[in-house]
Scaffold this motif. Structure first.
Motif, short mmCIF file in Angstrom:
data_model
loop_
_atom_site.label_atom_id
_atom_site.label_comp_id
_atom_site.label_asym_id
_atom_site.label_seq_id
_atom_site.Cartn_x
_atom_site.Cartn_y
_atom_site.Cartn_z
N MET A 97 6.87 3.11 -7.14
CA MET A 97 5.63 2.12 -6.70
C MET A 97 6.17 1.23 -7.11
SD MET A 97 1.81 4.24 -6.14
CE MET A 97 2.02 5.30 -7.36
N ASP A 128 -5.17 6.30 -1.96
CA ASP A 128 -4.43 4.37 -1.40
C ASP A 128 -3.88 3.66 -2.23
OD1 ASP A 128 -4.51 5.48 1.42
OD2 ASP A 128 -5.81 4.12 2.09
N LYS A 141 0.73 -0.89 0.17
CA LYS A 141 -0.26 0.06 -0.34
C LYS A 141 0.95 1.43 -0.06
CE LYS A 141 -3.40 2.81 3.26
NZ LYS A 141 -4.18 2.42 4.52
N TYR A 142 0.46 1.58 -1.61
CA TYR A 142 1.70 3.50 -0.96
C TYR A 142 -0.11 4.23 -0.65
CZ TYR A 142 5.29 1.37 -3.16
OH TYR A 142 6.09 0.46 -3.69
N GLU A 143 0.66 5.50 0.20
CA GLU A 143 -0.41 6.89 0.14
C GLU A 143 0.02 7.57 -0.49
OE1 GLU A 143 -0.21 7.94 4.51
OE2 GLU A 143 -1.36 5.88 5.30
N VAL A 144 -0.78 8.66 -1.97
CA VAL A 144 -0.62 8.85 -2.95
C VAL A 144 -0.97 10.21 -2.69
CG1 VAL A 144 -0.28 8.67 -5.17
CG2 VAL A 144 -0.25 7.23 -3.55
N SER A 151 10.25 0.01 -6.53
CA SER A 151 10.58 -0.88 -5.09
C SER A 151 9.97 -2.05 -4.64
CB SER A 151 9.58 0.35 -4.28
OG SER A 151 8.21 0.51 -4.61
N TYR A 160 -3.27 0.33 -4.02
CA TYR A 160 -2.38 -0.63 -3.30
C TYR A 160 -1.97 -1.96 -4.86
CZ TYR A 160 -4.88 -0.73 0.60
OH TYR A 160 -5.44 0.04 2.03
#
Length: 279
Positions: free
Chosen positions: A161, A202, A144-147, A164, A204
């Motif tokens: 993203m 968010d 999960k990334y908070e964008v 990584s 995913y």
């Protein structure tokens, strides 16, 4: 066509009330859709949030008001929703590049953001293949990334993203898929807009599963929803174009609107999943 008329009626209402408090729930009602649908659709079609659009229109009109030497800066500030001259001056200068006082100079260059309208443009008959899927609740497990999105740019960007995540982790995610859509999926969820016109969501990168796995993966619970599922073959630029066409061509001509829920890009079958509901 009703949707197109509703969007333009909503913009007319905004234009008539730029000097008043604007309730976006009322704006969405005029557009004949939910507030979530209106905000999301406006952002996708125009490239800016509705709050940013209102801010730019107000600052455009404020600059015109200030050309009248008899009008006080504090009065213009209050008219367009700023509670103090300092707050107004800061926002005005960030947008126009000069202070409100300097804007009174008739030779001063200022920015103008024109009123927006939505039009239907027929660009050619390119078919869109889709199906409607009624799907029970499931989970998305993965990274999960908070964008944040500012001026159309993502932070972190998508390339960061993806790079990584190791190849081993991507294989693990793909093998853990136990529910449609299969394989590694890219899920945008919890979309929100701030009062300053910035968007956040968010992101995913994971797999659809029926049971949350053990481990450190982030998990998103997706409720039972109706989905419009579109085939989206081609390179990333073609997928983006197809995604845009869903909102600008398919939705206006359908009897559906966006439901509040995640949006999914499934890489295994190259499909775009959009949550919908009847109007």
């Amino acid at each position: 066509m009703d949707m197109l008329k509703g969007m333009n009626d909503a913009l007319s209402y905004i234009e008539e009330n730029l000097g008043e408090h604007i309730d976006l729930k009322e704006v969405a009602k005029i557009a004949l859709c939910s507030e979530y649908h209106f905000k999301r659709l406006f952002s996708l079609l125009s490239g800016i949030t509705i709050t940013e659009y209102i801010r730019r229109r107000r600052l455009t009109l404020a600059a015109l008001d200030l050309k009248d030497s008899h009008v006080k800066v504090i009065d213009v500030a209050l008219k367009y929703g700023y509670q103090s001259p300092d707050a107004f001056t800061r926002v005005f200068q960030n947008y126009h590049g000069v202070t409100p006082s300097a804007a009174r100079n008739t030779e001063q260059n200022l920015k103008a953001y024109p009123r927006m309208t939505f039009q239907l443009t027929i660009t050619g008959g390119t078919e869109m293949k889709y199906r409607i899927v009624e799907k029970e609740a499931f989970k998305v497990a993965g990274i999960k990334y908070e964008v944040d999105m500012v001026n159309g740019l993502l932070t972190p960007d998508y390339e960061h993203m993806m790079s990584s995540i190791s190849d081993e982790k991507m294989k693990e995610l793909e093998s853990s898929s136990t529910s449609e859509p299969r394989g590694v999926i890219h899920v945008t969820a919890n979309y929100s807009e701030s009062a300053e016109g910035k968007t956040a969501f968010d992101q995913y990168i994971g797999a659809a599963v029926t049971q949350a796995p053990s481990g450190n993966d982030s998990v998103l619970d997706v409720p039972a929803l109706t989905w419009a599922v579109f085939e989206a073959e081609g390179a990333w630029e073609e997928v983006e174009d197809h995604w845009q066409r869903i909102y600008s061509e398919w939705l206006p001509s359908s009897s559906c609107e966006l439901a509040q829920g995640p949006e999914i890009l499934a890489s295994k079958k190259s499909e775009i999943w959009i949550p919908i509901k009847e109007k």
